[in-house]
Design a protein around this motif. Structure first.
Motif, PDB file in Angstrom:
ATOM      1  N   LEU A 294      75.402  -2.062 -19.652  1.00 26.01           N
ATOM      2  CA  LEU A 294      74.174  -1.281 -19.597  1.00 26.01           C
ATOM      3  C   LEU A 294      74.419   0.054 -20.265  1.00 26.01           C
ATOM      4  O   LEU A 294      75.308   0.820 -19.876  1.00 26.01           O
ATOM      5  N   TYR A 295      73.625   0.322 -21.311  1.00 25.57           N
ATOM      6  CA  TYR A 295      73.703   1.588 -22.044  1.00 25.57           C
ATOM      7  C   TYR A 295      72.428   2.383 -21.793  1.00 25.57           C
ATOM      8  O   TYR A 295      71.341   1.816 -21.685  1.00 25.57           O
ATOM      9  N   GLN A 296      72.587   3.701 -21.701  1.00 26.89           N
ATOM     10  CA  GLN A 296      71.479   4.599 -21.358  1.00 26.89           C
ATOM     11  C   GLN A 296      71.374   5.720 -22.393  1.00 26.89           C
ATOM     12  O   GLN A 296      72.381   6.256 -22.843  1.00 26.89           O
TER      13      GLN A 296
ATOM     14  N   TYR B 219      67.061   2.225 -21.685  1.00 28.29           N
ATOM     15  CA  TYR B 219      68.192   1.383 -21.311  1.00 28.29           C
ATOM     16  C   TYR B 219      68.290   0.187 -22.239  1.00 28.29           C
ATOM     17  O   TYR B 219      67.289  -0.465 -22.537  1.00 28.29           O
TER      18      TYR B 219
ATOM     19  N   ARG C 262      64.354   8.122 -19.762  1.00 25.29           N
ATOM     20  CA  ARG C 262      65.566   7.352 -20.036  1.00 25.29           C
ATOM     21  C   ARG C 262      65.198   6.014 -20.681  1.00 25.29           C
ATOM     22  O   ARG C 262      64.216   5.384 -20.316  1.00 25.29           O
TER      23      ARG C 262
ATOM     24  N   GLU D  56      63.173  -0.228 -21.027  1.00 18.92           N
ATOM     25  CA  GLU D  56      64.205  -1.084 -21.596  1.00 18.92           C
ATOM     26  C   GLU D  56      63.901  -1.273 -23.080  1.00 18.92           C
ATOM     27  O   GLU D  56      62.749  -1.431 -23.472  1.00 18.92           O
TER      28      GLU D  56
ATOM     29  N   SER E 163      61.189   5.319 -17.241  1.00 13.25           N
ATOM     30  CA  SER E 163      62.350   4.621 -17.803  1.00 13.25           C
ATOM     31  C   SER E 163      61.840   3.412 -18.567  1.00 13.25           C
ATOM     32  O   SER E 163      60.785   2.866 -18.249  1.00 13.25           O
TER      33      SER E 163
ATOM     34  N   PHE F 260      60.819  -0.944 -17.496  1.00 14.75           N
ATOM     35  CA  PHE F 260      62.180  -1.106 -16.985  1.00 14.75           C
ATOM     36  C   PHE F 260      62.191  -1.938 -15.706  1.00 14.75           C
ATOM     37  O   PHE F 260      62.927  -2.903 -15.592  1.00 14.75           O
TER      38      PHE F 260
END
Length: 166
Positions: free
Chosen positions: A161-163, A121, A119, A86, A84, A75
């Motif tokens: 941005l979606y999580q 993203y 998480r 991506e 986290s 990320f």
């Protein structure tokens, strides 16, 4: 038509590069502005699916060969971000996906769920309702928007941005 999802291998780099470069050269969904060489893509493929690494690269293939790929990457480079990631998914532009992009992305989410990831993203260039719908179906929620954050093809583009929580 059969559709198989599997871990990507270095031998898949050419097909992955063909798909990725099409989006670089023809679409604002990818913010790269220069296409990748095959050597760059081979090195990139080698960074995934390593022991003790949470980063995965999958390919989807049918009887005609590889039609898409999905991956999760670092990320941000600072250590506190290590839980986290991506995520992204691409299906060849000339393929009518018929849900295969969703299956490929869902398989990636299943792998991420097994990692030490808190998480995920997804950055979506706007407008792109199909990608928004896909992310929402897989449990992502909108957490922000960046207005005109990138310029490509002489035009500014915004991203959402979606999580997803794991």
């Amino acid at each position: 038509m059969d559709f198989n999802i599997r871990t990507a291998m270095v031998d898949d780099a050419e097909a992955i590069n063909r798909i990725g470069n099409w989006y670089i050269e023809n679409s604002a969904v990818n913010f790269d502005t220069e296409k990748w060489s095959l050597a760059q893509r081979i090195e990139w493929v080698r960074t995934f699916n390593l022991p003790d690494s949470p980063y995965n690269l999958l390919v989807g293939q049918d009887s005609g060969g590889i039609i898409g790929f999905a991956c999760n990457t670092r990320f941000k480079p600072k250590g506190a971000y290590n839980t986290s990631t991506e995520t992204t998914v691409y299906i060849a532009y000339d393929i009518k996906s018929v849900g295969r992009g969703g299956k490929l992305y869902s398989a990636l989410m299943d792998l991420i769920a097994e990692q030490d990831i808190h998480r995920a993203y997804g950055f979506i260039t706007l407008p792109n309702q199909a990608s928004i719908d896909l992310h929402q179906r897989l449990g992502f929620r909108l957490v922000g928007k960046f207005d005109e954050v990138g310029r490509k093809f002489g035009k500014y583009h915004s991203i959402a941005l979606y999580q997803k929580k794991f």
